[in-house]
Design a protein around this motif. Structure first.
Motif, PDB file in Angstrom:
ATOM      1  N   UNK B  16     -21.696  69.395 -13.226  1.00  0.00           N
ATOM      2  CA  UNK B  16     -21.532  68.306 -12.250  1.00  0.00           C
ATOM      3  C   UNK B  16     -20.201  68.439 -11.533  1.00  0.00           C
ATOM      4  N   UNK B  17     -19.149  68.672 -12.349  1.00  0.00           N
ATOM      5  CA  UNK B  17     -17.819  68.777 -11.762  1.00  0.00           C
ATOM      6  C   UNK B  17     -17.744  70.000 -10.849  1.00  0.00           C
ATOM      7  N   UNK B  18     -18.341  71.093 -11.337  1.00  0.00           N
ATOM      8  CA  UNK B  18     -18.295  72.321 -10.559  1.00  0.00           C
ATOM      9  C   UNK B  18     -18.989  72.136  -9.226  1.00  0.00           C
ATOM     10  N   UNK B  19     -20.018  71.319  -9.218  1.00  0.00           N
ATOM     11  CA  UNK B  19     -20.760  71.042  -7.989  1.00  0.00           C
ATOM     12  C   UNK B  19     -19.978  70.106  -7.066  1.00  0.00           C
ATOM     13  N   UNK B  20     -18.912  69.470  -7.659  1.00  0.00           N
ATOM     14  CA  UNK B  20     -18.118  68.485  -6.920  1.00  0.00           C
ATOM     15  C   UNK B  20     -18.994  67.324  -6.442  1.00  0.00           C
ATOM     16  N   UNK B  21     -19.818  66.821  -7.408  1.00  0.00           N
ATOM     17  CA  UNK B  21     -20.698  65.707  -7.082  1.00  0.00           C
ATOM     18  C   UNK B  21     -19.878  64.434  -6.851  1.00  0.00           C
ATOM     19  N   UNK B  22     -20.511  63.427  -6.220  1.00  0.00           N
ATOM     20  CA  UNK B  22     -19.808  62.180  -5.910  1.00  0.00           C
ATOM     21  C   UNK B  22     -19.295  61.507  -7.185  1.00  0.00           C
ATOM     22  N   UNK B  23     -20.162  61.414  -8.195  1.00  0.00           N
ATOM     23  CA  UNK B  23     -19.724  60.775  -9.435  1.00  0.00           C
ATOM     24  C   UNK B  23     -20.295  61.529 -10.619  1.00  0.00           C
ATOM     25  N   UNK B  24     -19.411  61.957 -11.525  1.00  0.00           N
ATOM     26  CA  UNK B  24     -19.842  62.702 -12.700  1.00  0.00           C
ATOM     27  C   UNK B  24     -19.716  61.853 -13.945  1.00  0.00           C
ATOM     28  N   UNK B  25     -20.869  61.376 -14.412  1.00  0.00           N
ATOM     29  CA  UNK B  25     -20.873  60.493 -15.577  1.00  0.00           C
ATOM     30  C   UNK B  25     -20.258  61.184 -16.791  1.00  0.00           C
ATOM     31  N   UNK B 197     -11.737  65.375  -5.620  1.00  0.00           N
ATOM     32  CA  UNK B 197     -12.643  65.002  -6.686  1.00  0.00           C
ATOM     33  C   UNK B 197     -12.745  63.476  -6.767  1.00  0.00           C
ATOM     34  N   UNK B 198     -13.961  62.936  -6.659  1.00  0.00           N
ATOM     35  CA  UNK B 198     -14.122  61.491  -6.455  1.00  0.00           C
ATOM     36  C   UNK B 198     -14.375  60.668  -7.702  1.00  0.00           C
ATOM     37  N   UNK B 199     -14.739  61.324  -8.812  1.00  0.00           N
ATOM     38  CA  UNK B 199     -15.167  60.546  -9.980  1.00  0.00           C
ATOM     39  C   UNK B 199     -14.085  59.578 -10.466  1.00  0.00           C
TER      40      UNK B 199
END
Ligand SMILES: Nc1ncnc2c1ncn2[C@@H]1O[C@H](COP(=O)(O)OP(=O)(O)OP(=O)(O)O)[C@@H](O)[C@H]1O
Ligand SMILES: [Mg+2]
Lengths: 342, 236
Positions: B16-25, B197-199
């Motif tokens: 998830x982090x590697x994908x730079x998703x909006x929010x990584x639970x 990084x937005x999380x």
């Protein structure tokens, strides 16, 4: 309460106003001007007068919510000025028009207010609250845990009275206590209070601006005029018979003769031997119980177009029958008129 | 906290982090105990201290103004003036005096809270039925007893509503206090603003909102418990 005749009320004290003056700060004229009167121990004194005549002020000087600016007030011979106001107030019951019940406290807590600050223990407190709520007809089991908003106006007023009686004060001050009630409820609460007073015999000062209420409740009536001056202080009977001046005569009303008839009951006529024995021919006459007033008798005669009524024994609460009691005699218009003029 | 790098240490980046998703639970969960929880506690502490101190001051001021009514206008004037100063400017003004410290933050927060608290408490005291107070005086309650057993008790609904607005507002301002001290959810947000990084940014923001809602809920509940009579009135 031990058996105490009206002559020697247990624990009641007389209240003496001795040339009392109250001038509010910044006022040019006094609100109460040279008031002198004595309320005998155990009696109800009604302060009566037009709006702004100083009735509330006179009342509030007794518990020092308003400080007197001249003269003296003595309760049971002691000047109120020699007492600490807080302690003085705790020894005086106080009832006001909108009851002043604390909306955030239950009925039981309201009644317990003064004993609580006096430091009574829990058990004594609970017993006293139960006893008082019983006395005013609101059993603690059913009403004690309610809040004032959950009672009717008349019930709230009775709680106000119970609260004022909580620490068994010898003196009670009541400022238009029944003023906010509808006429029927008011009659009710008045009757209840009179019955209660007959048992507990406090010295009561009662403010009213209703002459009928004053005549009904007062052993004595003090009539105030504008400017806080006492116009007349007398028993209702004397006041209605011999108004001191035109102001009092106007205030008590042109029907003061009729009002005086409310002070005498048919039973009093019977006691005085003023009834004539009932004959067979009287069977058609309208009939009234002996605990009715002469005014009711007169009203009935006018309504029925007769010149007499048959007087019956008041129905006993015990026998439970709907019928009326035995006939005591006949009250004639003439007898009523004579008794009223006496 | 100060050891925390400005750009979060990603460690071994998850998918998830590697994908730079909006929010990584998963990242949020992994950093709950070392990042979010401490910041949340600090945020709550800063808020609580400010609201409690402000409440005490406001009650004292309102009681004084209730008794000496000439005081009300000047006190109201000063508190409403303080309320109009933007929070950042107030911090700026205080830093030369008390430095980059918690004291600066708390001072500003308290000064802010005063206006709403003072106004609602004074209104509450003034709305206490005059009858109840006259009866209390007539029965021989002392001034103190009337204040504590009658006036403040009857003012509870106003006190609670004042506390609710003030608490929610303070939780918001504490987030800005990160400019002064490196504490609270605001500092997580501030640091995350400089990172793509937005999380962390979203997580901290959401926590601030949740904290405000929770605090409000607790106060509503407290108000209910403290005013059983008010419910009966509505029902009656
Ligand atoms: N706190 C006060 N300060 C100044 N003047 C007052 C105050 N309270 C009453 N007064 C004045 O004193 C006079 C008597 O007022 P008071 O309330 O005793 O009258 P009242 O007979 O009880 O009238 P009401 O029947 O309307 O209740 C009035 O002129 C009133 O304006
Ligand atoms: Mg009055």
């Amino acid at each position: 309460m031990t058996q105490a005749g009206p002559e020697t009320p247990a624990g009641a004290q007389d209240i003496v106003f001795d040339h009392v003056v109250k001038t509010y700060p910044n006022a040019t004229v006094p609100a109460v001007d040279d008031l002198s009167l004595t309320v005998p121990a155990g009696e109800i004194c009604v302060l009566l007068g037009p709006s702004g005549s100083g009735k509330t002020t006179a009342l509030m000087m007794v518990n020092r919510l308003a400080e007197i600016t001249g003269g003296d007030i003595r309760i049971g011979g002691r000047s109120i000025l020699d007492l600490d106001p807080i302690r003085l107030r705790r020894s005086i019951g106080y009832v006001i028009q909108q009851t002043g019940l604390f909306p955030h406290l239950t009925i039981a807590e309201n009644v317990a207010t003064v004993p609580k600050v006096l430091g009574w223990d829990k058990k004594r407190l609970r017993e006293r609250v139960g006893e008082l709520l019983e006395l005013v007809g609101l059993p603690a089991g059913e009403y004690g845990r309610r809040y004032p908003a959950q009672l009717s106006g008349g019930q709230r007023q009775r709680v106000g009275i119970a609260r004022a009686l909580a620490a068994d004060p010898p003196v009670m001050l009541m400022d238009e206590p029944f003023g906010a009630l509808d006429p029927i409820t008011r009659e009710h609460v008045q009757d209840e209070f009179l019955a209660l007073h007959a048992r507990i015999r406090k010295t009561v000062i009662f403010v009213s601006h209703d002459i009928d209420e004053a005549v009904k409740m007062g052993d004595r009536i003090a009539i105030f005029r504008e400017g806080g001056k006492l116009a007349q202080y007398d028993t209702p009977r004397t006041l209605l018979k011999e108004p001191a001046d035109a102001f009092v005569a106007r205030f008590v009303g042109a029907d003061r003769g009729l009002k005086r008839l409310t002070l005498t009951r048919l039973a009093d006529l019977a006691d005085a031997g003023a009834l004539t024995p009932a004959r067979d021919a009287d069977a058609a006459l309208p009939q009234l119980a002996a605990d009715a007033s002469l005014r009711s008798a007169l009203s009935l005669m006018v309504a029925e177009g007769t010149d007499a009524v048959r007087v019956t024994e008041p129905r006993g609460p015990a026998d439970g029958s709907d019928g009326t009691g035995p006939v005591l005699g006949v009250a004639s218009l003439d007898a009523v008129r004579k008794a009223g003029a006496a | 906290m100060s050891a925390q790098p400005v750009i979060p240490d990603y460690g071994d980046p998850s998918a998830c982090v590697a994908r730079d998703a909006t929010f990584c639970t998963d990242w949020f969960g992994d950093h709950w105990w070392n990042l979010f929880w401490p910041a949340l506690v600090q945020h709550l502490e800063l808020t609580l201290i400010a609201v409690v101190a402000g409440f005490v001051l406001a009650v004292v001021a309102a009681v004084l103004c209730h008794h000496k009514s000439w005081l009300a206008a000047p006190v109201s004037g000063v508190t409403s003036f303080l309320y109009t100063v933007p929070p950042l400017a107030l911090f700026q003004l205080l830093v030369p005096v008390t430095g980059f410290s918690v004291l600066t933050v708390e001072t500003a927060l308290v000064l802010y809270s005063l206006y709403l608290l003072f106004t609602t408490i004074l209104t509450g005291l003034r709305e206490v039925p005059e009858d109840a107070v006259r009866a209390a005086r007539g029965m021989g309650l002392t001034r103190w007893q009337i204040l504590t057993k009658v006036e403040l008790r009857l003012a509870v609904p106003s006190l609670i509503s004042g506390l609710r607005v003030t608490t929610v507002m303070t939780i918001g301002i504490v987030a800005i206090a990160a400019y002064v001290v490196d504490q609270g959810l605001g500092s997580l947000i501030l640091k995350a603003l400089q990172s793509p990084f937005n999380t962390q940014f979203i997580g901290a923001g959401a926590l601030a909102v949740a904290l405000a809602l929770a605090a409000d809920g607790v106060l509503v509940l407290a108000g209910r418990l403290l005013t059983p009579w008010a419910r009966t009135r509505r029902a009656a």
